[in-house]
Design a protein around this motif. Structure first.
Motif, short mmCIF file in Angstrom:
data_model
loop_
_atom_site.label_atom_id
_atom_site.label_comp_id
_atom_site.label_asym_id
_atom_site.label_seq_id
_atom_site.Cartn_x
_atom_site.Cartn_y
_atom_site.Cartn_z
N LEU A 162 37.90 122.08 10.72
CA LEU A 162 37.84 122.09 12.19
C LEU A 162 38.30 123.42 12.80
CD1 LEU A 162 36.74 119.29 12.47
CD2 LEU A 162 38.63 118.73 14.04
N PRO A 163 39.39 124.03 12.28
CA PRO A 163 39.78 125.33 12.84
C PRO A 163 38.68 126.38 12.73
CG PRO A 163 41.57 124.42 11.54
CD PRO A 163 40.37 123.55 11.29
N SER A 164 37.94 126.37 11.61
CA SER A 164 36.85 127.35 11.46
C SER A 164 35.74 127.08 12.46
CB SER A 164 36.30 127.33 10.03
OG SER A 164 35.69 126.09 9.73
N ALA A 165 35.49 125.78 12.76
CA ALA A 165 34.47 125.42 13.74
C ALA A 165 34.89 125.86 15.13
CB ALA A 165 34.21 123.92 13.70
N VAL A 166 36.16 125.66 15.47
CA VAL A 166 36.67 126.07 16.79
C VAL A 166 36.61 127.58 16.95
CG1 VAL A 166 38.71 126.15 18.27
CG2 VAL A 166 38.17 124.06 17.03
N ILE A 167 37.15 128.29 15.96
CA ILE A 167 37.18 129.76 16.03
C ILE A 167 35.77 130.32 16.08
CG2 ILE A 167 37.83 131.86 14.78
CD1 ILE A 167 40.20 130.20 13.60
N GLY A 168 34.90 129.82 15.19
CA GLY A 168 33.52 130.31 15.17
C GLY A 168 32.79 130.03 16.46
N GLY A 169 32.96 128.82 17.01
CA GLY A 169 32.30 128.47 18.27
C GLY A 169 32.71 129.39 19.40
N ILE A 176 34.01 132.49 19.10
CA ILE A 176 33.50 133.85 18.85
C ILE A 176 32.02 133.93 19.21
CG2 ILE A 176 32.96 135.54 17.04
CD1 ILE A 176 35.52 134.66 15.60
N GLY A 177 31.25 132.92 18.81
CA GLY A 177 29.83 132.90 19.17
C GLY A 177 29.63 132.89 20.68
N GLY A 178 30.45 132.11 21.37
CA GLY A 178 30.36 132.08 22.83
C GLY A 178 30.68 133.42 23.47
N ILE A 179 31.72 134.10 22.92
CA ILE A 179 32.09 135.42 23.44
C ILE A 179 30.94 136.41 23.22
CG2 ILE A 179 33.62 137.40 23.07
CD1 ILE A 179 35.85 135.39 22.41
N LEU A 180 30.34 136.36 22.02
CA LEU A 180 29.22 137.26 21.73
C LEU A 180 28.06 137.00 22.69
CD1 LEU A 180 29.16 137.18 17.82
CD2 LEU A 180 29.86 139.08 19.29
N GLY A 190 26.30 128.95 15.81
CA GLY A 190 26.18 127.79 16.69
C GLY A 190 26.67 128.08 18.10
N GLY A 191 27.76 128.83 18.23
CA GLY A 191 28.26 129.18 19.55
C GLY A 191 27.36 130.16 20.26
N TYR A 192 26.63 130.98 19.47
CA TYR A 192 25.75 131.98 20.06
C TYR A 192 24.40 131.40 20.46
CZ TYR A 192 23.46 136.49 20.77
OH TYR A 192 22.80 137.54 21.32
N PHE A 193 23.83 130.56 19.59
CA PHE A 193 22.50 130.00 19.88
C PHE A 193 22.45 128.49 19.64
CE2 PHE A 193 17.87 129.41 18.81
CZ PHE A 193 17.41 129.58 20.10
N GLY A 194 22.74 128.06 18.43
CA GLY A 194 22.94 126.63 18.20
C GLY A 194 21.82 125.86 17.55
N ALA A 195 20.57 126.16 17.88
CA ALA A 195 19.46 125.39 17.31
C ALA A 195 19.42 125.58 15.80
CB ALA A 195 18.13 125.83 17.92
N GLY A 196 19.37 124.47 15.06
CA GLY A 196 19.36 124.53 13.60
C GLY A 196 20.74 124.57 12.98
N LEU A 197 21.79 124.51 13.81
CA LEU A 197 23.16 124.56 13.31
C LEU A 197 23.44 123.43 12.32
CD1 LEU A 197 26.10 125.58 13.31
CD2 LEU A 197 26.49 124.14 15.34
#
Length: 253
Positions: free
Chosen positions: A79-86, A88-92, A153-160
């Motif tokens: 879960l921490p990796s999902a939160v952090i990655g999401g 970061i993707g959103g920031i990008l 997933g945070g950047y685009f999401g489709a196919g995640l």
């Protein structure tokens, strides 16, 4: 401000996306292009789409809650990796201009369509691996790949979901039903993490997000009732074909 006709298109797309997500996956490839088609800028359309689809992910996670029993250690690990990655993707995403993101759109759509097209092949590979009793890979090794998938997933999401399921099948020994439940939870966390960040970005088109959220929930309920009638494979390939057409239009544009 969108017109009633444009909202009508969003409702139709959202219901279709909810139905497709319930039966085959890939609903984002319907709602995202529709949000852009009604005139919402690329980055705002993607942000709005991510926020709008969170209720659908929540429903899917709750529906498979029983299959998460006994996976607490994995959940605490991933879960921490999902939160952090999401995040970061959103920031990008928020730091991408509409022009840059617009150029990436056809490639991202084609990537998601390819993942969707080969979903059954990936699932078969996972099933074959699960039958192999030779040595286990340490589950902690899944942390980084899930984090990278979550950034996508945070950047685009489709196919995640397809990416996550492939990673989980590679690093975790379990049956596909339980891995799918864990995948649903991770997808929910990625989208909620990115959406929470998006809430303060002034990039959410709220009226469209509400319409898509309600429509996707209706479509999800409808998909559950039609699961025994409609072929998921047929729907999946319909989405793949539509996605290729959409990407082609973006390339030609």
């Amino acid at each position: 401000m969108l017109t009633p006709i444009q909202y009508g298109f969003l409702v139709i797309a959202a219901v279709a996306a909810g139905l497709i997500n319930a039966l085959a996956g890939g609903g984002s490839l319907i709602t995202f292009p529709t949000l852009m088609a009604v005139g919402i800028p690329p980055v705002m359309a993607n942000v709005t789409n991510t926020v709008a689809l969170c209720p659908g992910y929540l429903g899917a996670t709750l529906a498979q809650k029983k299959d998460l029993h006994g996976q607490q250690k994995r959940i605490q690990l991933l879960l921490p990796s999902a939160v952090i990655g999401g995040i970061i993707g959103g920031i990008l995403l928020l730091n991408s201009s509409d022009q840059v993101f617009d150029r990436l759109i056809p490639f991202l759509i084609l990537l998601a369509a390819a993942l969707l097209a080969f979903q059954d092949t990936l699932r078969s590979c996972l099933q074959r691996r699960q039958g192999d009793k030779k040595g286990n890979i340490p589950e902690i090794w899944a942390f980084l790949p899930i984090a990278l998938a979550s950034i996508y997933g945070g950047y685009f999401g489709a196919g995640l979901g397809v990416i996550e399921l492939a990673i989980l099948g590679l690093f975790l020994k379990d049956n596909l039903t339980r891995l799918n439940a864990l995948k649903q939870l991770l997808s929910l966390v990625v989208n909620v993490a990115a959406s929470w960040f998006f809430l303060f970005s002034n990039q959410v088109y709220w009226s469209a997000a509400i319409v898509v959220a309600i429509g996707s929930l209706i479509g999800g309920l409808l998909g559950g009732k039609l699961a025994r009638i409609i072929s998921p494979s047929y729907l999946r390939w319909t989405v793949v074909i539509l996605s290729i057409i959409t990407a082609t239009v973006y390339f030609l544009r």
